[in-house]
Design a protein around this motif. Structure first.
Motif, short mmCIF file in Angstrom:
data_model
loop_
_atom_site.label_atom_id
_atom_site.label_comp_id
_atom_site.label_asym_id
_atom_site.label_seq_id
_atom_site.Cartn_x
_atom_site.Cartn_y
_atom_site.Cartn_z
N ALA A 372 69.26 -60.43 -12.91
CA ALA A 372 68.48 -61.72 -13.43
C ALA A 372 67.14 -61.91 -12.86
CB ALA A 372 69.51 -62.08 -12.00
N CYS A 373 66.76 -61.01 -12.44
CA CYS A 373 66.00 -60.76 -11.86
C CYS A 373 64.48 -60.17 -12.81
CB CYS A 373 64.99 -59.84 -10.47
SG CYS A 373 65.51 -60.34 -9.12
N GLY A 374 65.12 -59.59 -14.59
CA GLY A 374 63.99 -58.76 -15.11
C GLY A 374 64.90 -58.78 -16.46
N SER A 375 65.47 -60.28 -16.49
CA SER A 375 65.65 -60.26 -18.15
C SER A 375 65.10 -60.84 -18.94
CB SER A 375 67.21 -60.99 -18.38
OG SER A 375 67.32 -62.29 -17.42
N ASN A 376 63.72 -61.59 -18.07
CA ASN A 376 62.13 -61.52 -18.75
C ASN A 376 61.44 -60.26 -19.42
OD1 ASN A 376 61.68 -60.99 -16.14
ND2 ASN A 376 60.75 -63.30 -16.95
N GLN A 406 79.03 -56.33 -19.38
CA GLN A 406 77.13 -55.99 -18.60
C GLN A 406 76.38 -56.43 -20.22
OE1 GLN A 406 75.86 -56.30 -16.32
NE2 GLN A 406 78.52 -56.98 -15.23
N GLN A 407 76.91 -55.92 -21.26
CA GLN A 407 75.83 -55.98 -22.09
C GLN A 407 76.49 -57.72 -22.57
OE1 GLN A 407 76.86 -52.22 -24.98
NE2 GLN A 407 75.80 -53.58 -26.80
N ALA A 408 77.37 -58.23 -23.18
CA ALA A 408 77.59 -59.04 -23.42
C ALA A 408 76.46 -60.48 -22.64
CB ALA A 408 78.95 -60.02 -23.12
N LEU A 409 76.30 -60.40 -21.49
CA LEU A 409 75.62 -60.33 -20.26
C LEU A 409 74.75 -59.89 -20.91
CD1 LEU A 409 77.61 -60.21 -16.73
CD2 LEU A 409 77.56 -62.47 -18.36
N ASP A 416 68.63 -66.84 -24.36
CA ASP A 416 68.11 -67.73 -23.01
C ASP A 416 66.42 -67.17 -23.29
OD1 ASP A 416 70.75 -68.44 -23.12
OD2 ASP A 416 71.41 -67.36 -21.09
N ARG A 417 65.82 -65.63 -22.34
CA ARG A 417 64.84 -65.99 -22.13
C ARG A 417 63.71 -65.37 -23.18
NH1 ARG A 417 64.66 -64.54 -16.37
NH2 ARG A 417 66.67 -65.73 -15.26
N PHE A 418 63.64 -65.27 -24.16
CA PHE A 418 62.92 -64.60 -25.13
C PHE A 418 63.29 -65.78 -26.37
CE2 PHE A 418 63.66 -61.39 -23.29
CZ PHE A 418 62.51 -60.30 -22.67
N ARG A 419 62.00 -66.48 -26.45
CA ARG A 419 62.02 -67.96 -27.69
C ARG A 419 61.52 -66.70 -28.73
NH1 ARG A 419 57.82 -71.90 -26.15
NH2 ARG A 419 56.32 -69.85 -25.57
N HIS A 420 60.89 -65.80 -29.39
CA HIS A 420 60.36 -65.63 -30.67
C HIS A 420 61.68 -65.09 -31.70
CE1 HIS A 420 56.38 -67.84 -29.48
NE2 HIS A 420 56.25 -66.70 -28.83
N PRO A 421 61.65 -65.07 -32.52
CA PRO A 421 62.79 -64.14 -33.22
C PRO A 421 62.50 -62.59 -33.24
CG PRO A 421 62.63 -66.08 -34.42
CD PRO A 421 61.22 -65.68 -33.64
N GLU A 422 61.04 -62.30 -33.37
CA GLU A 422 60.48 -60.77 -32.77
C GLU A 422 60.84 -60.06 -31.59
OE1 GLU A 422 58.01 -62.72 -35.95
OE2 GLU A 422 58.68 -63.16 -33.66
N ASP A 423 60.21 -60.95 -30.80
CA ASP A 423 60.61 -60.41 -29.34
C ASP A 423 62.05 -60.65 -29.17
OD1 ASP A 423 58.20 -60.18 -28.54
OD2 ASP A 423 57.91 -62.29 -27.98
#
Length: 450
Positions: A372-376, A406-409, A416-423
């Motif tokens: 939750a805290c580090g998914s970005n 956990q892998q699915a989450l 949800d957190r990353f916008r660019h396809p490369e990221d």
């Protein structure tokens, strides 16, 4: 100390068992007290100086050939040096505690810093040498006791060596990796102690406790509101067998229990066991300990990771080091038989219900907050994925569903957190280093690009 504790536990029978919780508290206090060893050094120094003086008179050695001014100057130098060492050591210890609490977690103070034998023994050497040198200065005007001065010189050299070693040791001890490894090692020992048997397949889903019905008597906690530190499981089980009943310990080790909250549920013949005997088998305290609490080591490591991921510190690499230790502890927990809630006697009859964390509890604790805290953060999501893949490869099949969840989450958080396809593609690659190891394309990343 642990041997004496277990020996004491085995010797308790009848009414003497009442003192088990008090003995546990005293033992825990002694293990976490910094002043015990230095305090013992005080009478030891006074006794040692008297013995060496008598031996010196008996031997009559004169091999050092020190004069009175020379002996006094050396002793005064030792006194000054050891006093300086003491002031520096305690001052540095206070600063280290403050820094470690702010940057890591306050929970390492009692579990790591105050229980460290190197610090206590080093301070004990300083105190012993300081008092020995002071006592040696007495009655030195007419005759120089050569053996006493020789031993003082040895102690002085030992103090300088101990002080230099302490500086090096403390600098290594306070590194995040050292703290994390120390806590994880303690956690592994607790897991092996609480879950002594290897995994025997899927844990049973049903519980015999549901068939007992309502309890015949409920014992409430009538003392100060505190945390459950430890329980004398063997004694409670033997008491239940003695009266042919079933005892249920309602909270779990590590839970906070307030006044008048249920502590025991008694079934069958256990109704006859007195409240005093039951409560004497439970040790309470103000702060959790790791001796019977297998999730507390996880809690400390996770707190360090969360502190590292906070915007104020922003140190994801330390969080990756914490995940390394979580992986070690999760692998051991997953390889053990975790269904230990119900304890039976030799005939197979249920005697004690004593709840312990199951596999899902360990998995949720290890993943949820950090995710939750580090998914970005690319380091965190890649390291979490590497941990999931590693555990899937090394643990039995029945441990995989919780890991797949956990892998699915994690995949949903990445979307949800990353916008660019490369990221997104990069975040779907498992990396045991977080970010810096393998950076190839994963299936998840290809799906994200499409």
């Amino acid at each position: 100390m642990t041997q004496y504790f277990h020996a004491f536990e085995r010797l308790q029978i009848g009414e003497k068992q009442v003192s088990w919780s008090q003995f546990y508290k005293v033992r825990s206090y002694l293990r976490a007290s910094l002043w015990i060893v230095p305090f013992i050094a005080i009478p030891s120094a006074l006794i040692a100086i008297r013995i060496l003086r008598r031996v010196d008179l008996w031997l009559g050695w004169s091999f050092l050939d020190l004069t009175t001014p020379g002996a006094q100057a050396m002793l005064q130098g030792i006194v000054t040096a050891t006093l300086s060492f003491l002031v520096f050591t305690f001052g540095s210890l206070l600063v280290a505690i403050q820094v470690a609490s702010a940057q890591l977690t306050p929970r390492i103070i009692a579990t790591t810093l105050l229980r460290n034998s190197v610090v206590r023994n080093t301070v004990g050497i300083f105190i012993f040498t300081f008092l020995y040198a002071l006592s040696a200065q007495d009655r030195i005007e007419t005759r120089v006791p050569q053996l006493v001065i020789f031993f003082a010189a040895i102690l002085g050299v030992a103090c300088f060596a101990a002080f230099l070693f302490l500086i090096d040791y403390a600098s290594r001890l306070l590194r995040p990796i050292s703290i994390l490894a120390h806590v994880a090692n303690d956690g592994l020992a607790v897991i092996e102690n609480v879950y002594p048997e290897p995994s025997r397949g899927p844990d049973p889903a049903t519980s015999s406790a549901r068939k007992l019905g309502p309890p015949e008597r409920v014992v409430q906690h009538n003392k100060q509101s505190e945390i459950v530190l430890a329980v004398n499981v063997a004694f409670l089980s033997s008491e239940a067998e003695r009266v042919d009943g079933v005892i249920e310990f309602v909270p779990q080790v590590g839970d906070f229990v307030a006044i008048n909250e249920p502590l025991f549920n008694l079934f069958g013949g256990a109704y006859a066991v007195t409240d005093e005997i039951l409560c004497s088998a439970v040790a309470f305290g103000s702060e959790r300990t790791m001796e019977q609490d297998p999730t507390f080591a996880f809690r400390i490591v996770i707190d360090i990771a969360l502190k590292a991921l906070s915007p104020a510190i922003n140190d994801p690499t330390t969080a990756v080091l914490a995940i390394d230790q979580l992986q070690r502890m999760l692998r051991l927990a997953g390889s053990r038989h975790l269904r230990t809630d119900e304890i039976s006697d030799r005939s197979g009859r249920l005697r004690l219900i004593f709840r312990t964390p199951n596999w899902e509890d360990f998995v949720h604790l290890a993943f949820s907050e950090i995710r939750a805290c580090g998914s970005n953060n690319l380091q965190i999501v890649r390291r979490l994925r590497a941990m999931i893949e590693n555990l899937n490869q090394t643990l039995p099949q029945h441990r995989h569903p919780a890991l797949r969840q956990q892998q699915a989450l994690l995949d949903r958080d990445i979307e949800d957190r990353f916008r660019h396809p490369e990221d997104i593609a990069l975040a779907h690659v498992a990396d045991a280093q977080g970010l810096g190891g393998h950076s190839g394309k994963a299936k998840g990343g290809n799906r994200a690009k499409r």
